[in-house]
Write an enzyme that holds these catalytic residues in place. Structure first.
Site, short mmCIF file in Angstrom:
data_model
loop_
_atom_site.label_atom_id
_atom_site.label_comp_id
_atom_site.label_asym_id
_atom_site.label_seq_id
_atom_site.Cartn_x
_atom_site.Cartn_y
_atom_site.Cartn_z
N LYS A 67 112.84 -61.25 54.59
CA LYS A 67 112.23 -60.13 53.86
C LYS A 67 113.09 -58.89 53.96
CE LYS A 67 107.81 -57.61 53.60
NZ LYS A 67 106.43 -57.55 54.14
N SER A 136 102.82 -57.74 50.90
CA SER A 136 104.09 -57.14 50.56
C SER A 136 105.27 -58.11 50.61
CB SER A 136 104.37 -55.97 51.52
OG SER A 136 104.45 -56.45 52.87
N SER A 160 99.79 -59.27 54.35
CA SER A 160 101.03 -59.47 53.60
C SER A 160 101.75 -60.78 53.84
CB SER A 160 101.99 -58.31 53.89
OG SER A 160 101.45 -57.10 53.43
#
Length: 441
Positions: A67, A136, A160
Site C-alpha cells: 500500500k 482506504s 480499510s
C-alpha cells in the site's frame, strides 16, 4: 478445496529452490497486471522489470503489493496525496524490509485514499468497474481480488482492510493491534492504525501471520511443519453471532447471505449462538470517531499547516472536527478502548470467535465514496483480530463477505476458525478475463 489438492502455501514451500517456479509466479502476476491495469488502476507504481529472486528464500518469488501508505526506498511513496508526489523515502518500512529478507518480491505500490482517509484514488472494483473497491486499501484489495497477487499489504484504522476485501472478493486479515511495527507507515490515528493483509485464501493470510505477527519462519521449513503449525480444527467451532444497532443499514442481499452462511455453518456442525454482546456498540463506534479525529489532526498536522490547500475537503473536515473535541472526551474514549481490550476474552462469551457482517452489503456503485466502515469499527477500536472471507454473490455478480472476530492476541485461533468457515461456505470464484471486467463463474 479438496484435501488432496496442494494449497498455494504448501506448493510455495514445496517449490523452494525451484528457479523456474519462482519465475513463473512473477511472470503470471506481470501478465495479469498488464492485462487488467488499464481498467483496474490498482497500482500507483510498478518497476519496468524485476530482479531475479533467490529461489532458496522462504518466500522466493512471491509477488506482494505494498500500500502506498508504507515506505519503500526504491519506489515512490506518496501516501495518496499530491503533497508527497514523487517522494522517495530514505529507507523501507520494517515490514517491507522483512518481506525482502524473506525473498518476496515487492511487485508494486498499490493505491490508497489520501492519508488512508476518504478521498478515493482511481482504482475500480475488479468485478464491476463502475463500483468502488472500498478503501482506504483500495489497490491492494483490487489487485488480490483480480487475481494479480496472492498477497498484499494494507492498513486499517476503521475498516480499510476488512471492508475492501469483502467488496473485492478477497480474504482480509487485520491482526491484533500493535503486533506489526508501524514504523515507516504514515499514521492516520496511532491508537487505531493496524497493518493488515489481503490474501487469495485464509491459508495465505495465515502464512503472513506466521512470518510477520508470530515471527515463526520455522513454520514453513517444510510442508510437514506448516501442516502441523496451521492444522485444521479438531472439531467445529463455537460461534457467537453479533447483532448491532446499525443492522437497519444492511442491504437485503447481505442479510440473506449472512443468514444462509449461518445455516451452512450449523449444518456442518458449528455451534452457532445468538449472543448479547456485553458492551455498547454505538458507544464503541462513537469512541473510535473521537480518537480518529483528534489523532488525525496530529498525524496530518504538518501537511495541514504547510499545504492545507492541497488537502481534500474530507481531510480538512476531519482535522477541523478533531480540533473541536475536548481533551476530556478524547481521554474518556481512550479509557474505554483500554477497558474493552482488556475484556476482549470475556466479550467472546465462551465462543471460539464472533461472527458478523463486514459491510452493509456489496460494493456501492460509483467511485466517489469508498463505503460504510461501521461494521468493522468496533473491532478496530478494540484492536482484536478480524478476518473476512468471501461468502456469496449478489444477483448482479458482486462479492459479499462474512466477518470472523477473535479475542485480543488470539490471531492464530481466529485464522483457524476462518479457514474452517471458508471451507464450509466455499464461495470463492476466480476472476477469469483479460482486459475486461466481466465475471466468469
Amino acid at each position: 478445496m479438496n484435501e488432496a489438492t496442494p494449497s498455494f502455501v504448501t506448493t510455495l514451500i514445496a517449490q523452494r529452490g525451484n528457479v523456474a517456479a519462482c519465475r513463473a509466479r512473477i511472470d503470471e502476476a506481470v501478465a495479469r497486471a498488464e492485462a487488467l491495469e488499464p481498467t483496474l488502476h490498482a497500482f500507483t507504481w510498478r518497476p519496468d522489470s524485476y530482479v531475479e529472486p533467490d529461489a532458496c528464500a522462504p518466500l522466493a518469488g512471491l509477488p506482494v503489493g505494498v500500500k502506498d501508505l508504507i515506505d519503500t526506498a526504491d519506489m515512490p511513496t506518496s501516501y495518496g496525496s499530491p503533497i508527497w508526489r514523487g517522494h522517495r523515502p530514505q529507507a523501507d518500512a520494517p515490514v517491507v524490509a522483512q518481506l525482502r529478507e524473506l525473498g518476496a518480491l515487492v511487485f508494486g505500490k498499490t493505491v490508497t485514499t489520501e492519508f488512508a482517509w476518504r478521498q478515493p484514488g482511481p482504482t475500480v472494483n475488479p468485478w464491476r468497474e463502475g463500483h468502488t473497491p472500498g478503501g482506504s486499501s483500495s489497490g491492494s484489495a483490487a489487485a488480490v481480488g483480480a487475481g494479480i497477487l496472492p498477497l498484499a499489504l494494507g492498513t486499517q484504522t476503521v475498516g480499510s482492510v476488512i471492508r475492501p476485501a469483502a467488496y473485492c472478493g478477497a480474504v482480509g486479515y487485520k491482526p491484533s493491534y500493535d503486533t506489526i511495527s508501524r514504523e515507516g507507515v504514515h499514521a492516520l490515528a496511532a491508537s487505531l492504525d493496524h497493518i493488515g493483509f489481503f490474501a487469495r485464501e485464509v491459508e495465505v493470510a495465515a502464512l503472513a501471520h506466521a512470518l510477520f505477527v508470530a515471527k515463526r519462519s520455522d513454520a514453513i521449513d517444510s510442508v510437514e511443519t506448516w501442516r502441523k503449525w496451521f492444522a485444521p480444527l479438531a472439531s467445529p467451532p463455537r460461534l457467537g453471532v453479533v447483532r448491532t444497532p446499525f443492522d437497519e443499514r444492511l442491504q437485503d442481499e447481505q442479510k440473506a447471505n449472512f443468514e444462509a452462511s449461518l445455516a451452512h455453518l450449523r449444518a456442518a456442525g458449528a455451534i452457532v449462538t445468538e449472543i448479547a454482546f456485553d458492551a455498547d456498540l454505538a458507544q464503541i463506534v462513537d469512541a473510535l470517531q473521537v480518537i480518529l479525529r483528534v489523532e488525525a489532526g496530529r498525524a496530518v498536522g504538518p501537511e495541514a499547516r504547510d499545504h492545507r490547500d492541497l488537502l481534500s475537503a474530507h481531510m480538512r473536515a476531519l482535522i477541523d472536527e478533531g480540533a473541536q473535541i475536548p481533551q476530556a472526551r478524547y481521554e474518556a474514549a481512550l479509557s474505554l478502548q483500554a477497558q474493552l481490550r482488556e475484556r476482549s476474552h470475556a466479550l467472546l462469551a465462551d465462543c471460539d470467535a464472533l461472527v458478523s457482517v463486514p459491510a452493509t452489503g456489496a460494493a456501492p456503485a460509483g467511485l466517489d465514496d469508498t463505503g460504510d466502515p461501521t461494521f468493522c469499527a468496533p473491532w478496530s477500536l478494540l484492536g482484536v483480530p478480524a478476518v473476512t472471507v468471501p461468502s456469496g454473490w449478489t444477483e448482479g455478480g458482486l462479492p459479499l463477505g462474512f466477518q470472523i472476530v477473535g479475542a485480543f492476541g488470539e490471531d492464530l485461533g481466529t485464522l483457524r476458525v476462518a479457514a474452517w468457515i471458508e471451507r464450509v461456505i466455499g464461495a470463492r470464484r476466480e476472476l477469469v478475463h483479460a482486459a475486461s471486467t466481466e465475471v466468469t463463474a
